[in-house]
Design an enzyme around this catalytic site. Structure first.
Site, short mmCIF file in Angstrom:
data_model
loop_
_atom_site.label_atom_id
_atom_site.label_comp_id
_atom_site.label_asym_id
_atom_site.label_seq_id
_atom_site.Cartn_x
_atom_site.Cartn_y
_atom_site.Cartn_z
CB ALA A 92 -0.92 0.00 1.21
N GLY A 137 0.80 -5.76 0.48
CA GLY A 137 -0.22 -5.86 -0.55
C GLY A 137 0.31 -6.33 -1.89
CD GLU A 140 -2.48 -8.67 1.68
OE1 GLU A 140 -3.22 -9.12 2.55
OE2 GLU A 140 -2.30 -7.44 1.50
CD GLU A 160 0.82 -6.76 5.22
OE1 GLU A 160 0.35 -6.65 4.07
OE2 GLU A 160 1.56 -7.70 5.56
#
Length: 290
Positions: A92, A137, A140, A160
């Protein structure tokens, strides 16, 4: 737009792109390859100034591109890659997030999660080509693809917990389903980063390749894999993915029932008739899809 098989593969700027921001470079490039690569679509992350970090605009562009792809019957395989050397996706965009109100953060994470789910639910095979760092992310995103290929020098991790948060775009669910519960917990609890070789050894990726001078070794391996998929029946490929995805979430008896229902969807298709005829005539099938 410039098109062409090998030519397009070698020219990252070739193709058509989605996006509303008039920047020097589009943040997401969508290329429809031709010639021997016809049917392969390449989604290229291209936010060089931000290490391909997922911003509101990039997530919006990804969602729009994936939405267009899912209903396009000419698409046979999708490759997700970076067009920025040394980086796949840093996760992110934390600089953008720092300027958001708390309610905006929640909305952004939900949108990112939904977009990654949309990618996972594309009806055609998807391949993540990881030629650089994929964190948070970014990993992910790769986990939502059916197959992951990485350069040995690539770095991957769900980091994270270092920020006192947890993976919020599918990481806590897709990582254990990929490498097993205990090891997934270890990686998430430690925020550990692994390279391509270790990622291969734990089953996080399917193929590891030595990086080349151009920095696109994983992409080239992904392209070779995608070409292996092209000769197969288009409807069968879509139904096979559906059967596997749905079957993995249920017990074996239910899974076999799902397989039976999916198999029945291939029986009336022209693809199946062409496949049997081509086998009988000892020639390559000529599938048009349905």
């Amino acid at each position: 737009p410039v098109r062409g098989g090998a030519a397009a593969a070698a020219l990252p700027s070739a193709g058509r792109s989605y996006g509303s921001q008039a920047k020097e470079e589009e943040e997401l490039r969508v290329r429809y390859l031709d010639d021997e690569h016809k049917g392969i679509v390449v989604l290229g992350l291209n936010r060089s100034h931000a290490k391909n970090a997922l911003s509101k605009n990039l997530v919006k562009m990804m969602s729009k591109a994936v939405d267009a792809l899912k209903s396009d019957k000419k698409v046979r395989t999708v490759i997700f890659r970076s067009e920025v050397p040394g980086i796949f996706c840093a996760g992110a965009d934390l600089k953008e997030r720092a300027k958001m109100h708390s309610s905006e953060v929640s909305s952004f994470v939900s949108r990112a999660r939904a977009t990654i789910n949309e990618l996972a639910n594309l009806p055609v095979p998807t391949i993540a080509a990881i030629d650089g760092t994929a964190l948070g992310g970014g990993l992910e995103l790769a986990l939502a693809c059916d197959i992951r290929v990485a350069a040995s020098s690539a770095k991957m991790g769900l980091v994270e917990t270092k920020l006192a948060i947890i993976p919020g775009a599918g990481g806590t669910q897709r990582l254990p389903r990929t490498i097993g519960v205990s090891l997934a917990k270890e990686l998430i609890f430690s925020a550990r980063i692994v390279d391509g070789e270790e990622a291969k050894s734990i089953g996080l990726i399917s193929h590891v390749v030595e990086q080349n001078e151009a920095g696109d070794a994983a992409y080239r391996r992904a392209l070779a894999l995608a070409r292996e998929f092209l000769p197969q029946g288009p409807v069968a490929m879509r139904v096979a993915k559906l059967a596997i995805n749905q079957g993995m979430e249920v017990d074996l008896v239910t899974g076999l029932a799902i397989e039976e229902a999916c198999y029945a969807q291939t029986i009336p298709t022209k693809d199946r008739i062409e496949g049997l005829l081509a086998f009988k005539e000892k020639r390559p099938p000529r599938y048009k899809g349905e």
